[in-house]
Design a protein around this motif. Structure first.
Motif, short mmCIF file in Angstrom:
data_model
loop_
_atom_site.label_atom_id
_atom_site.label_comp_id
_atom_site.label_asym_id
_atom_site.label_seq_id
_atom_site.Cartn_x
_atom_site.Cartn_y
_atom_site.Cartn_z
N GLY A 66 42.58 15.41 37.15
CA GLY A 66 42.61 15.82 35.77
C GLY A 66 42.35 14.64 34.86
O GLY A 66 42.19 13.50 35.31
N ASN A 68 43.34 13.07 30.67
CA ASN A 68 44.03 13.20 29.39
C ASN A 68 43.00 13.20 28.26
O ASN A 68 42.00 12.49 28.32
N LYS A 93 41.17 19.70 35.50
CA LYS A 93 42.30 19.95 34.61
C LYS A 93 42.26 18.97 33.46
O LYS A 93 41.77 17.84 33.60
N ARG A 95 44.78 17.47 30.23
CA ARG A 95 46.05 17.41 29.52
C ARG A 95 45.76 17.03 28.07
O ARG A 95 45.23 15.95 27.79
N GLN A 308 49.69 10.65 33.74
CA GLN A 308 48.86 9.66 33.06
C GLN A 308 48.76 8.39 33.90
O GLN A 308 49.76 7.84 34.33
N ASP A 353 48.55 15.81 42.16
CA ASP A 353 47.76 16.07 40.96
C ASP A 353 47.86 14.86 40.04
O ASP A 353 48.97 14.41 39.71
N TYR A 355 46.28 12.93 36.47
CA TYR A 355 45.53 13.00 35.22
C TYR A 355 45.17 11.59 34.77
O TYR A 355 46.05 10.78 34.45
N GLU A 358 41.88 7.83 29.87
CA GLU A 358 41.78 9.09 29.19
C GLU A 358 40.31 9.42 28.98
O GLU A 358 39.44 8.63 29.36
#
Length: 510
Positions: A66, A68, A93, A95, A308, A353, A355, A358
């Motif tokens: 994922g 951010n 994904k 966030r 993160q 998982d 994320y 960014e």
């Protein structure tokens, strides 16, 4: 015949099926563990049969990767452009960071019918409000979830970020669990309680120890709150979300061997002497420390999600670690590590998982240059470096040796122009005069000097609500630590680098 090393207890013989090198190529292997050297346990996989399995694994996305997305920037693409960019990648994904404002809602809507999982949330400034009772939580769910679900695939609602380690914010800490319960009940009422999980996001600072990983334990000062949070999350099957930060671990110990360890590059490893497991990267150390802390609390089956993690590609004066090569190495090697399906030593074979932090740079964030330079892509969609995230390029090209940890050299020429400052102003659209009037009342009631907007004051003219509100909102922000939540005003404010000062009316700035 090929061999790969991972970790298990000695003496066990197993039959495994797992992916190899491509998204559809799988191997069957017999597994026999061996013991060698200092007693570190590893096992060898001897591939006996290779065959193709179609439609088992999608070549176009990896559910565990994922990203951010935050919007504290001056030049953010339109939501549709963001979605179009992500469709060209294997990112499954997203966030969404920030508050529940109209911009965030437009982004949620743009993800309709994409099958990209969305993590949305309440920011720290909304926690106390959500904790006040069921009406507030229902209002939030009805505004931020119901108009978009299920077309937009909302999978998790986060209530706050790093609340338990927010220094001195006792109100938010005491409100976090009531807020989570209220949001959960509102989702239950909407028949979404089993489909959308409610959780919060923690900092690694929540742990008193993370090295060696087997010693991982939560800070006792949050004992009762932590126990209640975990019990709630266990009852509802929600994941434990953590911000893992190898970059900041390196900043605390900026040595070449630490850098290599943090970047998944060649290094001598670190042995956890309590269980004789050898670790080859900091990411696994931090995730397994969380695993140990959860296990110690009795939650061995609670899922861990890395909310993160990332590495900045630009540095400011005297910053060590941020660089294009290091960011490329960390993110690229992290993605390869996740795709390997090895898991971590304490969770072998399990994909966590993760994320990545960014999607774009956030140039309005305060702090050193590195804080504004975690973006994977420029505003035009071009990658800052290759990580193999595009569907057309599955394998990232990463450096094999760490970049030297050197501070930025002192400038010998003309210094670059400095950012003139940051100001807090009303959002450019969608804010009513009534809301601005409330912002003026709030700011002036908190002890700031509002005399400049009174008749005869330097900022009285032009005599209108927007001008006066801009002055008050900015002065409130500047007087309260210049924190992002001080420029919120119920989602009617934003940050800008354009100085609103005029004539004799001076707007202070940091």
């Amino acid at each position: 015949m090929a061999t790969i090393s991972v970790y298990l207890k000695a003496g066990r013989l197993s039959l495994l099926l797992f992916p190899l090198y491509s998204d559809s190529l799988f191997a069957i292997a017999f597994v026999q563990t061996i013991s060698y050297g200092s007693g570190i346990m590893k096992y060898s996989l001897t591939f006996l049969v290779l065959f193709l399995l179609q439609n088992v694994y999608s070549a176009n996305s990896q559910s565990y990767i994922g990203v951010n997305y935050g919007d504290q920037a001056l030049n953010i693409p339109q939501p549709g452009d963001i979605v179009n960019l992500l469709k060209t990648t294997t990112i499954a994904k997203v966030r969404l960071l920030g508050s529940s404002d109209e911009s965030t809602k437009a982004t949620i809507k743009a993800f309709a019918n994409t099958n990209i999982g969305l993590v949305i949330g309440l920011d720290n400034s909304e926690i106390r409000w959500a904790a006040t009772g069921p009406d507030a939580a229902s209002q939030w769910v009805n505004s931020n979830v119901m108009p978009y679900y299920p077309a937009s695939k909302i999978i998790i609602v986060t209530v706050g970020n790093e609340v338990l380690t927010s220094a001195g914010d006792e109100d938010a800490i005491s409100s976090i669990l009531p807020a989570m319960k209220n949001i959960q009940n509102a989702l239950n009422t909407a028949s979404l309680g089993e489909k959308i999980k409610v959780t919060t996001v923690h900092s690694m600072d929540l742990l008193t120890e993370f090295s060696p990983p087997s010693s991982g334990a939560f800070n006792d000062s949050f004992g009762d709150t932590m126990k209640a949070l975990l019990q709630f999350q266990s009852e509802h099957g929600s994941p434990f979300m953590i911000n893992a930060s190898p970059f900041y671990a390196y900043k605390r110990d900026p040595k070449p061997e630490t850098l290599a360890f943090c970047l998944f590059q060649s290094n001598s490893g670190q042995v956890d002497l309590r269980n004789n497991i050898e670790y080859m990267n900091m990411f696994d150390v931090q995730v397994d420390a969380v695993r140990s802390a959860l296990n110690a609390m009795g939650y061995k089956n609670m899922e861990i999600v890395v909310a993160q993690t990332g590495w900045p590609y630009q540095n400011g004066p005297n910053e060590v670690g941020p660089s294009l090569d290091n960011a490329k190495a960390y993110v690229g090697n992290l993605i390869n590590h996740l795709r390997s399906n090895l898991g971590t030593p304490l969770m072998p074979g399990k994909n966590v998982d993760t994320y990545i932090y960014e999607l774009y740079d956030e140039d309005l964030k305060l702090g050193p240059k590195s804080e504004q330079s975690f973006g994977l892509f420029g505003a035009d969609g071009s990658p800052h470096y290759d990580t193999g995230l595009f569907k057309s390029s599955q394998n990232s090209m990463t450096p094999t040796s760490p970049a030297s940890p050197k501070p930025a050299p002192a400038s010998t020429g003309t210094p670059p122009p400095k950012l003139g400052g940051i100001w807090c102003v009303p959002r450019p659209a969608g804010v009513s005069d009534a809301q601005l009037e409330e912002n003026i009342k709030l700011g002036c009631s908190k002890g700031i000097d509002c005399s400049p907007i009174q008749q005869g004051g330097a900022c009285f003219e032009p005599n209108n609500i927007e001008s006066h509100a801009t002055y008050v909102m900015n002065l409130y922000y500047q007087s309260n630590g210049r924190n992002p939540w001080s420029c919120d005003f119920s989602h009617t404010a934003t940050l800008t680098t354009i100085n609103p000062s005029y004539n004799g009316c001076n707007y202070p700035s940091g």
